[in-house]
Design a protein around this motif. Sequence first.
Motif, short mmCIF file in Angstrom:
data_model
loop_
_atom_site.label_atom_id
_atom_site.label_comp_id
_atom_site.label_asym_id
_atom_site.label_seq_id
_atom_site.Cartn_x
_atom_site.Cartn_y
_atom_site.Cartn_z
N PHE C 185 40.37 31.90 41.04
CA PHE C 185 41.21 32.63 41.80
C PHE C 185 41.28 32.26 43.32
O PHE C 185 39.91 32.50 43.82
CB PHE C 185 41.00 34.13 41.52
CG PHE C 185 41.80 35.00 42.63
CD1 PHE C 185 43.31 35.29 42.13
CD2 PHE C 185 41.20 35.70 43.70
CE1 PHE C 185 44.01 36.22 42.93
CE2 PHE C 185 42.04 36.54 44.21
CZ PHE C 185 43.41 36.89 44.16
N LEU C 250 35.13 38.26 53.63
CA LEU C 250 36.58 38.61 54.10
C LEU C 250 37.50 38.76 52.92
O LEU C 250 38.26 39.67 52.68
CB LEU C 250 37.23 37.88 55.11
CG LEU C 250 36.91 38.17 56.56
CD1 LEU C 250 37.83 36.97 57.41
CD2 LEU C 250 37.46 39.36 56.91
N SER C 251 37.14 37.95 52.07
CA SER C 251 38.20 37.90 50.76
C SER C 251 37.88 38.78 49.72
O SER C 251 38.87 39.13 49.15
CB SER C 251 38.04 36.36 50.21
OG SER C 251 38.22 35.38 51.07
N ALA C 252 36.66 39.19 49.69
CA ALA C 252 36.20 40.06 48.50
C ALA C 252 35.07 40.89 48.98
O ALA C 252 34.02 40.17 49.19
CB ALA C 252 36.27 39.23 47.34
N ASN C 253 35.03 42.06 48.45
CA ASN C 253 33.72 42.93 48.52
C ASN C 253 33.09 42.75 47.19
O ASN C 253 33.72 42.17 46.16
CB ASN C 253 33.87 44.27 48.98
CG ASN C 253 34.93 45.23 48.36
OD1 ASN C 253 34.88 44.84 47.02
ND2 ASN C 253 35.55 46.23 48.73
N TYR C 256 35.32 44.09 44.10
CA TYR C 256 36.53 43.62 43.73
C TYR C 256 36.03 42.18 43.15
O TYR C 256 36.66 41.85 42.35
CB TYR C 256 37.21 43.20 45.12
CG TYR C 256 38.37 42.40 45.04
CD1 TYR C 256 39.54 42.93 44.11
CD2 TYR C 256 38.92 41.39 45.70
CE1 TYR C 256 40.51 42.35 43.88
CE2 TYR C 256 40.09 40.58 45.66
CZ TYR C 256 40.86 41.06 44.72
OH TYR C 256 42.10 40.30 44.57
N HIS C 259 35.35 42.84 39.95
CA HIS C 259 36.74 42.87 39.22
C HIS C 259 37.14 41.87 38.65
O HIS C 259 37.71 41.43 37.71
CB HIS C 259 37.54 43.77 39.85
CG HIS C 259 38.99 43.70 39.24
ND1 HIS C 259 39.50 44.56 38.25
CD2 HIS C 259 40.08 42.95 39.74
CE1 HIS C 259 40.69 44.20 38.06
NE2 HIS C 259 41.21 43.27 38.89
N LEU C 260 37.19 40.91 39.69
CA LEU C 260 37.82 39.58 39.33
C LEU C 260 36.95 38.82 38.37
O LEU C 260 37.70 38.16 37.57
CB LEU C 260 37.95 38.66 40.67
CG LEU C 260 38.83 39.13 41.74
CD1 LEU C 260 38.46 38.37 42.89
CD2 LEU C 260 40.22 39.09 41.09
N SER C 263 37.99 40.22 34.86
CA SER C 263 39.13 39.83 34.34
C SER C 263 39.28 38.50 34.15
O SER C 263 40.18 38.09 33.13
CB SER C 263 40.26 40.34 35.62
OG SER C 263 40.21 41.58 35.69
N LEU C 264 38.83 37.70 34.98
CA LEU C 264 39.07 36.00 34.88
C LEU C 264 38.38 35.55 33.71
O LEU C 264 38.66 34.93 32.75
CB LEU C 264 38.33 35.31 36.01
CG LEU C 264 39.16 35.58 37.30
CD1 LEU C 264 38.52 34.74 38.60
CD2 LEU C 264 40.49 34.89 37.15
#
Lengths: 174, 770, 274
Positions: C185, C250-253, C256, C259-260, C263-264
């Motif tokens: 991702f 910046l892209s993800a805490n 999150y 979560h990614l 899901s991935l």
Amino acid sequence: MENRPSNVPVTINVNGNALSAEVEPRTLLALFLRDDLHLTGTHIGCDTSNCGACTVLLDGDAVKSCTVLAVQADGRDITTIEGVAGDDGSFSAVQEGFRQEHGLQCGYCTPGMIMAATALLADNPNPSEHDIRHNLEGNLCRCTGYQMIVNSVRWAAENPDGVSVSVGGQGAHS
Amino acid sequence: MSLVGAKVLRKEDPNLITGRGQFVDDLSPAGTAYVAFVRSNEAHGRITNVDTAEAVAMQGVLAVWTASDVADLPGLGVPGLERPLLAADKVRFVGESIAVVVAETRAQAVDAAEAVLVDIDPLPASPTIQSAIAEGAAPLDENVGANVIFMLPIEDPDIDPALAAAPRRLSTRMENNRCVPTPIETNVVLADWGPSGLTLWATHQAPHHLRNTVATYFGLAQDTTRVITPDVGGGFGAKINFTPDLFLVPALSRALRRPVKYTQTRSENVLMMYHGRAQEVDIDVGFDDDGSLLALKVDVYQDNGAYADPTGMGLPALTTTMAAGCYKIPKVAVGWKNILTNATPVAAYRGAGRPEAAFYIERIVDMVADELGLDPVEIRRRNFIPEDEFPYATHSEIAVYDSGNFAGALDELLNIMDYPALVQEKAAAIDDPTKPLLGIGFATWLEIAAFGPPGALEGFGHLASWESGQVRVQPDGSAIIYTGASPHGQGTVTTLAQIAADELGIDFDKISVRHGDTATVVQGIGTMGSRATAVAGESVKQAATKVTEKAKLIAAHLLEANPEDIEVNDDAFSVKGTPAKSVPWSEVAWKSFQNLELPEGVDPGSLESTVHNAPPNFSFPSGAYGCVVEIDKMSGDTRVRDMYLVDDCGTVINPLLAEGQVHGGVAQGIAQALYEKMEYDANGQPLTATLVDYLVPGAPDLPTYTSSRTTTVTPNNSLGAKGIGESGSVGAPPAVVNAAVDALSHLGVRHINMPLTPQKIFSLLHEGGA
Amino acid sequence: MIPAAFEYKKAGSADEAIALLTEYGDEAKLLAGGHSLLPLMKLRLARPEVLIDIGNVADLSYVREDGDHIAVGALTRHRDVERSDVLRSALPVLAHVASTVGDPQVRNRGTIGGSIVHGDPASDLPSVVLATGATLVVRGSGGQREIAAADFFVDFLETAVAADELLTEIKFPKSNGAGWSFQKFNRRAQDWAIVGATVVGGDNPGVSLVNMGSKPELSVAATEAMASGASPSDVGAAAADGAANPPEDLSANVAYRRHLARSLVERAVAEASN
């Protein structure tokens, strides 16, 4: 630094000419081409290997010349934008495609784009739009929004011999 | 056959596709020395010590300057708020120049800059609007004492009653994200100041403006100050502004008595080139149950960064001027504040104030539609300024809309996009786990362009607002056009040659266009504000007409006919009704220089003309954009699937180039909406300082565009052209965000600030709406 | 933009490189494709005194079948990994992941060994090393040794390769037709993964994550869950919960990122099971 590192002799075949020089090891290939060989068609647009403006062919493969040391090119073949046109000055199919399809505006990213597209077509003569977009993912353009660059590469794929018309181009300034 | 309107290939391209372009860094006169800067790594602080001793002693080093070496050189920008060439006692943003090194080679300069030691006592930093205006925020400029450096209050006594009287009302605050212009060519400055004068090569959009300013700055005569802007690798407004390097490099050349060159790295560029946008806004809108907009109050907070640039100060004026967009709103009142922050200074970036305005009003219209359950297309139709009401005087005395057909553009948009099918697809996608969410967004936007009426640019420091065009026929019947426009990708060389070819009757291939050199172009203003075609193009057209009229006198003399009976076509003059009686342009041109061949009253060398064209009004390009976004339900990743574009820029000179301008602007607009924002942490440290983190999108990250056009010509020039350089960047952001909000509207989402990062969208998907 | 000065030494063979490493010790860095090291040197975030160029050591660029495994020379370029017919049939996950590294220009220069030895948690190829349980062959002045994938990545940008050692080969077990999936991702196609996951199925399953910790890591809990036949969503949950120290940027805490990852991995397990 107390003792400056010694320069290193290199012989690089650039656009068909074997050139020998003594270079400081830290010299980036992009700066060697520009400052030492005065081949200023290869541009530099970033310092983090993202933009691809400096793309040249190294033994036929597209590489970012800002992330290759000149010493690493010793004994290799380099093709720059200056070496793309035919011996008679006729444009390559990719060059002509960029002209026909308005694949450039300011022209700064264009040499890198043309080199990356040239490598793509050598490898895949009939790329889809998806292939083209992904093969150019390492080349940033801020002017065109890319669609006309995609069209340009498609034009080259469909017209591999280019067109043999001479054109009276014009420099921007006196 | 007319070339205006024809798809003509560019004259610019042959050099640029063969590596034979000449950008400033391609030039290195004999003896050139190289510059590197020492920059602040603190956002706010007092400089306690700068130690240059080690650097001075290094191999190849020619000079190391600090603030004390430039004490006699004044600061730049707004009087009372000057930006120093090198920071003296204080630094105000990360990246600010503290010292400059000149050395024999690029590498030596970089090595020596690294050896300069700087001590800074940090002060509390305010990198954002909110932190800068918070109570107790440390002022950037102690002499001013406050970070709000200018304020235009909303004083119209009628606005609040008008809002109160409206049946419905909505208030909101929005942001417009700070963007880094990122032309792929960074700033490069090369100065050669010899005994006979100064030659300055710069990557700039306004060479004469730069010449005038540099000459005044150093007390030089303009005739001995030559500015050359050769090929320029993109500008997007950011190369209009004056950065300290444009003055420091000549000063270094003067002192060292040799050419000196500064080539900015990308990492420096992200911090040093003026940023754009960087606004917040408070908006109140009053409307009725039918969706008619009745009153609009707009209060803009402009983040100006660490130093006030004249253009940056003026951005909210442009935003508020265009606040009502293409809608007829009976009462509009505006105001703004200019605010200093500990961040990179802010000035023009493609659209400069107008993308912000379009974003706000197009979002407001969608919010009102949402409030009333109205279709976004329908609410727009109900509020458009009708086609028969132009010229249309707005709330702003600057903006009298010249022409437009907003409903017609929207009709054409719905012609090229299948809205009903998309609405169905969207509804079906919501509960289909195999499909991304779909959103459909509209923007019916307009902007102010063709900066050329007297007074348009003087306030930003320019000499005047006209643009020059000069036509000079050569003895062989070819022609050279000199333009004060200074293109950097727009294709102006080609469009001006098309215009001139039509007027002169000279073959397109025998017309050259020269620009970007104050020694050859008579005078000029530059390329900015979507003005090259409408303002410079018209000057070329008028100059060409004058030359043609004079040439007809000579042709009539040679053909022994009346000048009124002469027509020109295909490189030859002939007598109307007697086409056999003709003389080629080349002969007329040749003889125009020979006293013995000329009719009485015609001087040799008369086939040249210069026109400084100042249009009576701005033009107002407009359009209707439709955007389809897909949102991945798992990640929140938001992508533009389709982008439908209808532009009305008046007469199009070259459809290929016009479309290129639209694509590029739309790409930057999508980039602003989805990918780009300059971020700082609470201490003012930049978090997106390279192209690794500042996400300029690539080819796979942007969609294919479907475009069309409508045409309402402008009465401001005889071409009917309005300008198109900035349109895409104005229309795209609201279209994208409206589409994303539409995709999430079933979750109660009403607004999302840009950029639409996956994490932000994910949190809306999973934690509920606004 | 311009690296700090350094001494340049060209090694003609692995043995020469090892001799130079032994001579210069910590002052030296190996230069293969240079696509991990040179970007750091240009920003002067790395400044080795000596660079030992192993780019011309031709005998370390190969892909060959060797019994039950495939041996990949450390200097094999991503591009050659991506296009290797041997890998495409016997270990397609490796060929595929190589095709997603960086952009074409990067893949034309960068080498599999360079990418692995850099030890970057955001890098794609280490996740294949971990998920497949590869073995890393290292040679130094004291001779040759083999390091299991699980022991190879030590800390942020730090591996088990000693200062005088050289990674020469990676031995990947053949997949024997087992399912696999790689999920990445990111925002721009050219970018590093915000989060990535490699899953291989079959008798020796493996689940590894990209950019979910301070070093490339095998998700032990998720791998065990997969081995025990847990559902894709349970494997995903095990992977997400098992990540000890996800980075925050910046892209993800952290939330999150988890979560990614969940899901991935879930998606990857489902795909690898098909």
